[in-house]
Write a protein that holds these residues in place. Sequence first.
Motif, short mmCIF file in Angstrom:
data_model
loop_
_atom_site.label_atom_id
_atom_site.label_comp_id
_atom_site.label_asym_id
_atom_site.label_seq_id
_atom_site.Cartn_x
_atom_site.Cartn_y
_atom_site.Cartn_z
N MET A 121 57.00 -30.83 -23.76
CA MET A 121 55.65 -30.45 -23.36
C MET A 121 55.53 -28.93 -23.20
SD MET A 121 54.05 -29.38 -20.34
CE MET A 121 55.09 -30.04 -19.06
N ILE A 122 56.54 -28.30 -22.61
CA ILE A 122 56.52 -26.84 -22.44
C ILE A 122 56.40 -26.15 -23.80
CG2 ILE A 122 57.91 -24.85 -21.75
CD1 ILE A 122 59.03 -26.60 -19.48
N ALA A 127 53.05 -23.20 -27.67
CA ALA A 127 52.76 -23.03 -29.09
C ALA A 127 51.26 -23.13 -29.36
CB ALA A 127 53.52 -24.07 -29.90
N TYR A 128 50.62 -24.11 -28.73
CA TYR A 128 49.20 -24.34 -29.01
C TYR A 128 48.31 -23.23 -28.46
CZ TYR A 128 44.57 -26.47 -28.85
OH TYR A 128 43.23 -26.71 -28.99
N THR A 129 48.58 -22.79 -27.25
CA THR A 129 47.70 -21.79 -26.61
C THR A 129 48.07 -20.36 -26.96
OG1 THR A 129 49.06 -21.65 -24.62
CG2 THR A 129 47.32 -23.33 -24.65
N LEU A 245 45.40 -25.85 -20.55
CA LEU A 245 45.64 -27.28 -20.76
C LEU A 245 45.98 -27.96 -19.44
CD1 LEU A 245 47.78 -27.16 -24.03
CD2 LEU A 245 45.33 -27.60 -23.81
N PHE A 246 45.48 -29.18 -19.28
CA PHE A 246 45.77 -29.97 -18.08
C PHE A 246 46.76 -31.07 -18.48
CE2 PHE A 246 45.36 -33.20 -14.89
CZ PHE A 246 45.07 -32.53 -13.71
N ILE A 295 46.95 -30.30 -30.50
CA ILE A 295 48.01 -29.65 -29.72
C ILE A 295 49.37 -29.88 -30.38
CG2 ILE A 295 49.19 -29.58 -27.49
CD1 ILE A 295 46.55 -30.42 -26.18
N THR A 296 49.60 -31.11 -30.81
CA THR A 296 50.90 -31.41 -31.44
C THR A 296 51.05 -30.66 -32.76
OG1 THR A 296 50.09 -33.35 -32.67
CG2 THR A 296 50.85 -33.71 -30.42
N GLU A 297 49.94 -30.36 -33.42
CA GLU A 297 50.03 -29.70 -34.72
C GLU A 297 50.39 -28.22 -34.62
OE1 GLU A 297 46.21 -30.64 -36.34
OE2 GLU A 297 46.94 -32.49 -37.30
N ALA A 298 50.46 -27.71 -33.39
CA ALA A 298 50.84 -26.31 -33.22
C ALA A 298 52.31 -26.07 -33.49
CB ALA A 298 50.50 -25.84 -31.80
#
Length: 448
Positions: A121-122, A127-129, A245-246, A295-298
């Motif tokens: 998750m970290i 990566a996404y943000t 992100l939450f 998010i996962t695609e980042a």
Amino acid sequence: MIYDKCIEIVDRDSKVYSDFARIPYYPLAIKKGRGATIEDMDGNQFIDMLSSAASLNTGHSHPRITRAITDQLENFISYTAAYTYSEPLVALGEKLCSITPGEFEKRVVYGLSGSDANDGMIKMVRAYTGRSKIISFVGSYHGSTLGALSLSAISLNMRRKIGPLLPDISHIKYPNCYRCSYEKQSESCNLECMNDFKESLATYMPPEEIAAVVMEPIAGDAGLIVPPEKYVKELHRICKENGILFVSEEIQQGFGRTGKWFSIEHFDIEPDIIVMGKSMASGVPLSAIVARKEITEALGPPAHLFTMSGNALSCAASIETIEIIQDEDLIEKSKELGEYVKERFTEMMQKYELIGDVRGKGLSIGVDLVKDRTTKIGNKEAAAKICYRCWEKGVIVIFLASGVLRIQPPLVITREELDQALKIIEESIVEYINGDIPDSVLDIAKGW
């Protein structure tokens, strides 16, 4: 009870197993378990009020779980999902996407423990943000891998001597209404506990640099603390307003434990990411991250994978776990029995000054033992002695934080088993109050 074989195993254990990997409460060596009961190596019977640290929501050796595992064993145990595909992995992913909150497209990634899920998750939120900072809570426990440990803030011994942890992870106070830092009551609360976070965003922690806030909707190892709904909603609002992100960390509280599939559902919030583990495969090692597809695609391959993650055996056990929870209506049962247990402990609280607070959702309940009700100082010694005496009398229960009894039985437990366990817990409380439990048990019952 006789514990000769258990003591022998404990002695052998001391010669091969590292002390730093265990938190001792009593010399329990398990031979087998069925439903909500355990038998030790000496044949002693126990009612399990712990569920192997909330990892056995469907109970011990549920016949449908053992059959699902056996059936899968006859085909194949595992072939790494890093290079190949399997039907159990896909089928479980479909189920997880259907039971997790959020009306948006989701993706799943698997691991073997809640710890590695938090590490994944970290990676994902950063990566996404494109941001590095992550906010977690004081008192949180997210696991023992380096990333999960960096998120955690519960034990100095977990952090000593291992060098620097991950950078850019900060901790804020978890909202604890029983021990409110601002001495507010619910009717006078204006979310003063949120002011510290808001002030930090306004003065030294630029919100545009924060990737995520990671929250246990019920703070498990901090003492099974339930935050005010308005706090969680306000925190979520701040996150959405600032592109943060939450993350709902559901490793301990997920899969029906609290009377919902996931504890964040008590707050009517759709998290961007859910982290899960423990009970998702009824004792077989498995974890997962369920997140918004974008998010996962980042991340690109092979950013987060393990040879055995998503193995067919674990996935088959998890599919059956979900179906058992649905077929046996365990979510509703957890809600109903949880209310009953809280009512029983509330009745005890009226009789015994030792009990300062009773709280929780579903069958995830904390009984806060205190030295006195004015200062609300936790009574860890009382908790240790009571847990030890419960073990001597046939009930498995442990304590957390500064003296909170952890009440998390399997969701399949019967009312009769609960009544017997509660009777023994109350007897043990009375014996502690009467001074009938010797100090010598504290040499064994250490706890957190």
